[in-house]
Design a protein around this motif. Structure first.
Motif, PDB file in Angstrom:
ATOM      1  N   HIS A 137      53.659  57.051  35.137  1.00 28.80           N
ATOM      2  CA  HIS A 137      52.870  56.660  33.975  1.00 28.80           C
ATOM      3  C   HIS A 137      53.157  55.212  33.566  1.00 28.80           C
ATOM      4  CE1 HIS A 137      51.848  60.851  33.771  1.00 28.80           C
ATOM      5  NE2 HIS A 137      53.083  61.213  33.497  1.00 28.80           N
ATOM      6  N   HIS A 138      54.106  54.564  34.239  1.00 33.26           N
ATOM      7  CA  HIS A 138      54.420  53.175  33.908  1.00 33.26           C
ATOM      8  C   HIS A 138      53.214  52.255  34.109  1.00 33.26           C
ATOM      9  CE1 HIS A 138      55.402  50.888  37.876  1.00 33.26           C
ATOM     10  NE2 HIS A 138      54.617  51.884  38.180  1.00 33.26           N
ATOM     11  N   TRP A 139      52.233  52.702  34.932  1.00 36.24           N
ATOM     12  CA  TRP A 139      51.040  51.876  35.130  1.00 36.24           C
ATOM     13  C   TRP A 139      50.254  51.692  33.825  1.00 36.24           C
ATOM     14  CZ3 TRP A 139      51.238  49.275  39.388  1.00 36.24           C
ATOM     15  CH2 TRP A 139      51.794  49.826  40.554  1.00 36.24           C
ATOM     16  N   LEU A 140      50.421  52.620  32.891  1.00 33.79           N
ATOM     17  CA  LEU A 140      49.708  52.500  31.614  1.00 33.79           C
ATOM     18  C   LEU A 140      50.288  51.392  30.741  1.00 33.79           C
ATOM     19  CD1 LEU A 140      49.343  56.284  30.757  1.00 33.79           C
ATOM     20  CD2 LEU A 140      47.494  54.726  31.412  1.00 33.79           C
ATOM     21  N   ASP A 141      51.589  51.144  30.882  1.00 35.32           N
ATOM     22  CA  ASP A 141      52.280  50.112  30.094  1.00 35.32           C
ATOM     23  C   ASP A 141      53.156  49.307  31.050  1.00 35.32           C
ATOM     24  OD1 ASP A 141      51.576  51.000  27.235  1.00 35.32           O
ATOM     25  OD2 ASP A 141      52.459  52.823  28.054  1.00 35.32           O
ATOM     26  N   PHE A 142      52.525  48.647  31.999  1.00 35.75           N
ATOM     27  CA  PHE A 142      53.256  48.018  33.094  1.00 35.75           C
ATOM     28  C   PHE A 142      54.223  46.962  32.572  1.00 35.75           C
ATOM     29  CE2 PHE A 142      53.713  45.107  36.734  1.00 35.75           C
ATOM     30  CZ  PHE A 142      54.073  46.004  37.710  1.00 35.75           C
ATOM     31  N   ASP A 143      55.499  47.137  32.933  1.00 34.98           N
ATOM     32  CA  ASP A 143      56.571  46.256  32.482  1.00 34.98           C
ATOM     33  C   ASP A 143      57.211  45.643  33.721  1.00 34.98           C
ATOM     34  OD1 ASP A 143      58.954  45.096  31.605  1.00 34.98           O
ATOM     35  OD2 ASP A 143      59.423  46.701  30.192  1.00 34.98           O
ATOM     36  N   LEU A 144      56.863  44.409  34.026  1.00 36.40           N
ATOM     37  CA  LEU A 144      57.336  43.785  35.252  1.00 36.40           C
ATOM     38  C   LEU A 144      58.849  43.615  35.244  1.00 36.40           C
ATOM     39  CD1 LEU A 144      56.531  42.615  37.971  1.00 36.40           C
ATOM     40  CD2 LEU A 144      56.177  40.406  36.859  1.00 36.40           C
ATOM     41  N   ASP A 145      59.441  43.369  34.092  1.00 34.95           N
ATOM     42  CA  ASP A 145      60.894  43.226  34.038  1.00 34.95           C
ATOM     43  C   ASP A 145      61.589  44.533  34.424  1.00 34.95           C
ATOM     44  OD1 ASP A 145      60.791  40.560  33.306  1.00 34.95           O
ATOM     45  OD2 ASP A 145      60.900  40.978  31.156  1.00 34.95           O
ATOM     46  N   ALA A 146      61.062  45.674  33.938  1.00 36.60           N
ATOM     47  CA  ALA A 146      61.645  46.966  34.310  1.00 36.60           C
ATOM     48  C   ALA A 146      61.470  47.224  35.801  1.00 36.60           C
ATOM     49  CB  ALA A 146      61.001  48.083  33.492  1.00 36.60           C
ATOM     50  N   VAL A 147      60.304  46.873  36.339  1.00 36.64           N
ATOM     51  CA  VAL A 147      60.060  47.035  37.775  1.00 36.64           C
ATOM     52  C   VAL A 147      61.028  46.170  38.575  1.00 36.64           C
ATOM     53  CG1 VAL A 147      58.393  46.547  39.609  1.00 36.64           C
ATOM     54  CG2 VAL A 147      57.661  47.741  37.535  1.00 36.64           C
TER      55      VAL A 147
ATOM     56  N   TRP B  73      45.532  57.337  40.800  1.00 37.87           N
ATOM     57  CA  TRP B  73      44.109  57.152  41.024  1.00 37.87           C
ATOM     58  C   TRP B  73      43.282  57.144  39.728  1.00 37.87           C
ATOM     59  CZ3 TRP B  73      40.821  61.318  44.010  1.00 37.87           C
ATOM     60  CH2 TRP B  73      39.532  60.825  44.226  1.00 37.87           C
ATOM     61  N   PRO B  74      43.430  58.120  38.815  1.00 35.59           N
ATOM     62  CA  PRO B  74      42.579  58.085  37.614  1.00 35.59           C
ATOM     63  C   PRO B  74      42.887  56.927  36.677  1.00 35.59           C
ATOM     64  CG  PRO B  74      44.149  59.893  37.489  1.00 35.59           C
ATOM     65  CD  PRO B  74      44.236  59.348  38.874  1.00 35.59           C
ATOM     66  N   TYR B  75      44.092  56.351  36.765  1.00 43.94           N
ATOM     67  CA  TYR B  75      44.409  55.175  35.955  1.00 43.94           C
ATOM     68  C   TYR B  75      43.758  53.914  36.522  1.00 43.94           C
ATOM     69  CZ  TYR B  75      48.297  58.036  34.070  1.00 43.94           C
ATOM     70  OH  TYR B  75      49.058  59.014  33.483  1.00 43.94           O
ATOM     71  N   PHE B  76      43.596  53.887  37.841  1.00 48.74           N
ATOM     72  CA  PHE B  76      43.052  52.707  38.510  1.00 48.74           C
ATOM     73  C   PHE B  76      41.529  52.765  38.641  1.00 48.74           C
ATOM     74  CE2 PHE B  76      47.349  51.815  39.274  1.00 48.74           C
ATOM     75  CZ  PHE B  76      47.518  50.605  39.925  1.00 48.74           C
ATOM     76  N   GLN B  77      40.982  53.971  38.776  1.00 52.16           N
ATOM     77  CA  GLN B  77      39.532  54.137  38.940  1.00 52.16           C
ATOM     78  C   GLN B  77      39.044  55.246  37.999  1.00 52.16           C
ATOM     79  OE1 GLN B  77      38.138  55.525  42.795  1.00 52.16           O
ATOM     80  NE2 GLN B  77      36.287  54.268  42.724  1.00 52.16           N
ATOM     81  N   PRO B  78      39.043  54.997  36.698  1.00 55.05           N
ATOM     82  CA  PRO B  78      38.690  56.063  35.747  1.00 55.05           C
ATOM     83  C   PRO B  78      37.224  56.454  35.797  1.00 55.05           C
ATOM     84  CG  PRO B  78      38.991  53.978  34.606  1.00 55.05           C
ATOM     85  CD  PRO B  78      39.452  53.760  36.016  1.00 55.05           C
ATOM     86  N   ASN B  79      36.382  55.589  36.310  1.00 61.66           N
ATOM     87  CA  ASN B  79      34.973  55.872  36.525  1.00 61.66           C
ATOM     88  C   ASN B  79      34.652  55.487  37.958  1.00 61.66           C
ATOM     89  OD1 ASN B  79      31.954  54.753  36.536  1.00 61.66           O
ATOM     90  ND2 ASN B  79      32.092  56.279  34.898  1.00 61.66           N
ATOM     91  N   ARG B  80      33.727  56.218  38.562  1.00 66.06           N
ATOM     92  CA  ARG B  80      33.445  55.959  39.980  1.00 66.06           C
ATOM     93  C   ARG B  80      33.036  54.509  40.225  1.00 66.06           C
ATOM     94  NH1 ARG B  80      28.884  56.802  43.206  1.00 66.06           N
ATOM     95  NH2 ARG B  80      27.752  57.820  41.485  1.00 66.06           N
TER      96      ARG B  80
END
Length: 418
Positions: free
Chosen positions: A19-29, A50-57
């Motif tokens: 779920h980190h993709w929702l609040d992407f933190d580059l320092d944590a990564v 997938w649904p975070y990156f392509q929520p609509n077709r």
């Protein structure tokens, strides 16, 4: 084949899990990648949801794709190559499918023309975004997507073997269009090798894509039947590597042990390091092994709810990024830079009929015969019954002896290490 087997890890972010993709933190990564690189590993497998990156077709989120590229660049700064799984799909007991494929928009993941168009566009976009990055290994279509195609999934997207073959061909082509010449592949859980009615077949796994991927989990009945320190449990990953070779047309096709882990309580935490050491050692005794990618990098935080208990402790490192004994075992193996293993000259015959795959599963006659051979000190591989008398095929693989399961007599060990 590489000069040395590659060692990596499936990257599970220590903060927020996927779920980190929702609040992407580059320092944590970056901090996570530092802790991975410190083990001397050379690659990570990463999982966009997938649904975070392509929520609509018709909507692939540019910001999410940019975050994926930033992760890949941070990995490059630490000497880590990156493989990207596209269609997530299924992870740690949770399904992540976009709303445009479910409920009121219920459409088959493998056969609906609109869904296929959306999937291909998504995979092509991710591959193209990373195509110019030198540390980009390639795309995996998704994580164990075969679990959607048959039971025991509670709501499967049924498809025939021919439909799955067409799906694989199209999706791999989309990855190639996005990033030509990279190592693009598909990966399934072991139902592909063991389940008679699974439409993802061993032949597809061993012939489509740049390498064969196997995922080894001993909670499939192996550890339950035989115990944590048995020959079948400690050699299960090697068995899948060698089983896959029976279906390959290329006698030197690389095999990637893309997932393997030490699941509690079948492998208690205090025995996880010993299991890891044995599993890695036996896998390294398989010729044409591309690499070993452990599941997983970091534990799931106890702040997150509803995971199966075993998922919380599978990391090589804690969620505070502290390495465990299993991490040190894998680090030591990576430091050894093992090269190719010697050929395996004894082949056990397996049925080519995909509706007889259960013979190869835990408790099946092929499975039991294989591990009786191992217990007797043999280094077996496998060969299809349709190729068992093909001298050119056997010679190309270095096979000098062929045995059938009924020729392998029980041993006093019963397949268990004394």
């Amino acid at each position: 084949m590489p000069a040395a087997v590659r060692f990596g890890v499936n990257y599970t972010p220590s903060v927020g899990w996927f779920h980190h993709w929702l609040d992407f933190d580059l320092d944590a990564v970056r901090a996570d990648l530092d802790s991975i690189a410190a083990l001397g590993l050379d690659h990570v497998r990463v999982f966009p949801l997938w649904p975070y990156f392509q929520p609509n077709r018709a909507l692939i989120r540019e910001r999410a794709v940019a975050d994926l590229v930033r992760l890949a660049d941070a990995a490059a700064e630490r000497g880590l190559d990156v493989n990207v799984d596209g269609l997530q799909g299924h992870l740690s007991s949770f399904d992540f499918l976009p709303a445009w494929t479910r409920t009121w928009h219920r459409r088959n993941l493998f056969t609906d023309p609109d869904v296929l168009d959306g999937q291909a566009a998504y995979l092509r976009t991710l591959a193209a975004a990373l195509a110019d990055r030198p540390n980009f290994i390639g795309m995996t279509l998704g994580n164990e997507v075969n679990q959607f195609a048959a039971g025991p999934h509670p709501d499967p997207d049924r498809a025939t073997g021919a439909q799955i073959d067409a799906w694989l061909e199209r999706m791999l082509a989309a990855c190639e269009e996005g990033a030509p010449g990279r190592l693009h592949l598909h990966a399934e859980y072991d139902a592909t090798w063991y389940q008679d009615d699974q439409p993802f077949t061993p032949a597809q796994a061993a012939r489509r894509g740049a390498v064969t991927a196997v995922h080894s989990w001993v909670f499939n009945g192996t550890a339950q039947r035989h115990g944590r320190s048995s020959v079948p449990t400690e050699h299960h990953a090697a068995y899948l590597v060698e089983l896959s070779k029976a279906w390959a047309d290329d006698p030197r096709r690389p095999v990637w042990l893309q997932e393997v882990g030490a699941p509690a309580p079948l492998i208690p935490p205090e025995h996880a390091a010993a299991f890891t050491e044995a599993t890695v050692a036996h896998a390294l005794d398989c010729p044409d092994l591309w690499g070993i990618t452990w599941w997983c990098s970091h534990d799931v935080s106890r702040q997150l709810a509803d995971f199966p208990e075993l998922e919380y402790g599978l990391g090589l490192l804690t969620s505070e990024r502290v390495p465990k004994d299993t991490a040190r075992v894998l680090a030591d193996a990576a430091a050894g830079k093992p090269g190719p293993a010697a050929a395996r000259t004894t082949a056990l015959v397996v049925p080519a009929d995909p509706f007889a795959r259960s013979r190869c599963a835990p408790g099946g006659p092929v499975f039991d015969a294989y591990f009786r051979l191992v217990a007797d000190g043999v280094r077996p591989t496998t060969v299809l019954d349709t190729r068992a008398h093909d001298q050119d095929h056997l010679a190309a693989r270095g096979i000098t002896e062929v045995v059938t399961p009924d020729q392998v007599l029980p041993t006093p060990q019963g397949g268990t290490r004394s």
